[in-house]
Design a protein around this motif. Structure first.
Motif, PDB file in Angstrom:
ATOM      1  N   ARG A  36      17.412  21.827  35.901  1.00 48.65           N
ATOM      2  CA  ARG A  36      18.036  22.822  35.036  1.00 48.65           C
ATOM      3  C   ARG A  36      19.280  23.362  35.738  1.00 48.65           C
ATOM      4  NH1 ARG A  36      12.386  24.943  35.130  1.00 48.65           N
ATOM      5  NH2 ARG A  36      11.439  24.282  33.175  1.00 48.65           N
ATOM      6  N   THR A  70      18.815  32.603  31.779  1.00 45.93           N
ATOM      7  CA  THR A  70      17.813  33.449  31.135  1.00 45.93           C
ATOM      8  C   THR A  70      16.650  33.682  32.088  1.00 45.93           C
ATOM      9  OG1 THR A  70      16.554  31.592  30.210  1.00 45.93           O
ATOM     10  CG2 THR A  70      18.375  32.489  28.855  1.00 45.93           C
ATOM     11  N   PRO A  71      15.957  34.791  31.941  1.00 43.24           N
ATOM     12  CA  PRO A  71      14.762  35.005  32.770  1.00 43.24           C
ATOM     13  C   PRO A  71      13.725  33.906  32.555  1.00 43.24           C
ATOM     14  CG  PRO A  71      15.426  37.055  31.709  1.00 43.24           C
ATOM     15  CD  PRO A  71      16.279  35.961  31.122  1.00 43.24           C
ATOM     16  N   GLU A  72      13.641  33.375  31.339  1.00 42.19           N
ATOM     17  CA  GLU A  72      12.669  32.325  31.049  1.00 42.19           C
ATOM     18  C   GLU A  72      12.955  31.052  31.853  1.00 42.19           C
ATOM     19  OE1 GLU A  72      12.835  35.318  27.975  1.00 42.19           O
ATOM     20  OE2 GLU A  72      14.424  33.974  28.619  1.00 42.19           O
ATOM     21  N   ALA A  73      14.219  30.658  31.925  1.00 43.68           N
ATOM     22  CA  ALA A  73      14.584  29.461  32.701  1.00 43.68           C
ATOM     23  C   ALA A  73      14.274  29.668  34.171  1.00 43.68           C
ATOM     24  CB  ALA A  73      16.054  29.121  32.501  1.00 43.68           C
ATOM     25  N   SER A  74      14.539  30.859  34.651  1.00 39.82           N
ATOM     26  CA  SER A  74      14.255  31.152  36.050  1.00 39.82           C
ATOM     27  C   SER A  74      12.753  31.162  36.309  1.00 39.82           C
ATOM     28  CB  SER A  74      14.873  32.496  36.438  1.00 39.82           C
ATOM     29  OG  SER A  74      14.643  32.755  37.808  1.00 39.82           O
ATOM     30  N   GLU A  75      12.008  31.830  35.457  1.00 41.50           N
ATOM     31  CA  GLU A  75      10.568  31.941  35.647  1.00 41.50           C
ATOM     32  C   GLU A  75       9.882  30.574  35.621  1.00 41.50           C
ATOM     33  OE1 GLU A  75       6.900  34.691  34.110  1.00 41.50           O
ATOM     34  OE2 GLU A  75       8.468  34.212  32.661  1.00 41.50           O
ATOM     35  N   ALA A  76      10.394  29.652  34.818  1.00 41.36           N
ATOM     36  CA  ALA A  76       9.786  28.329  34.673  1.00 41.36           C
ATOM     37  C   ALA A  76      10.169  27.374  35.801  1.00 41.36           C
ATOM     38  CB  ALA A  76      10.191  27.733  33.325  1.00 41.36           C
TER      39      ALA A  76
END
Length: 134
Positions: A36, A70-76
């Motif tokens: 990513r 995004t926080p979602e990309a980071s968290e994943a």
């Protein structure tokens, strides 16, 4: 759920360093790593000099598009690699964070971008060896 590591490369514009790093990681790891990239203030297109520098080594990044972090990309992501974006990346438990100090290819000619490209290549090779031990 998968055991496949996921790496997120982050730079401010998601148009140079992070895109080159993602290209190198795809090149070295293939589909063994989820790749990513994102930016805190993405541009509308990838830096054409970065595209040219990667094309010189046979890696095509023309199909990539800068995207917002995004926080979602980071968290994943298993590993988050920042490149000059400071503390804009959210931290989540269990993640590994690396900060690679690299010159910004924005506004530079092909010669300095080649140096940046090669430094990124060397760092990505080390990362691949760590993520995918033989």
């Amino acid at each position: 759920m998968t055991d496949k590591p996921a790496v997120l490369f982050v730079c401010v514009h998601n148009a140079g360093r992070s895109q080159m790093a993602a290209g190198w990681l795809r090149h070295f790891a293939g589909d063994r790593v989820e790749v990513r990239s994102a930016g805190s203030a993405p541009k509308d297109r990838i830096n054409p000099v970065a595209v040219e520098a990667m094309a010189e080594v046979g890696i095509d990044i023309t199909g990539q598009t800068p995207v917002i972090l995004t926080p979602e990309a980071s968290e994943a992501s298993t590993v988050v690699v920042t490149m000059g974006c400071g503390d804009v990346c959210p931290y989540f438990p269990g993640q590994r964070h690396l900060d690679w100090e690299l010159d910004d290819p924005a506004g530079q000619g092909i010669e300095p971008v080649r140096v940046i490209r090669d430094e990124i290549r060397d760092r990505v090779r080390v990362l691949v060896d760590e993520l995918l031990p033989v």
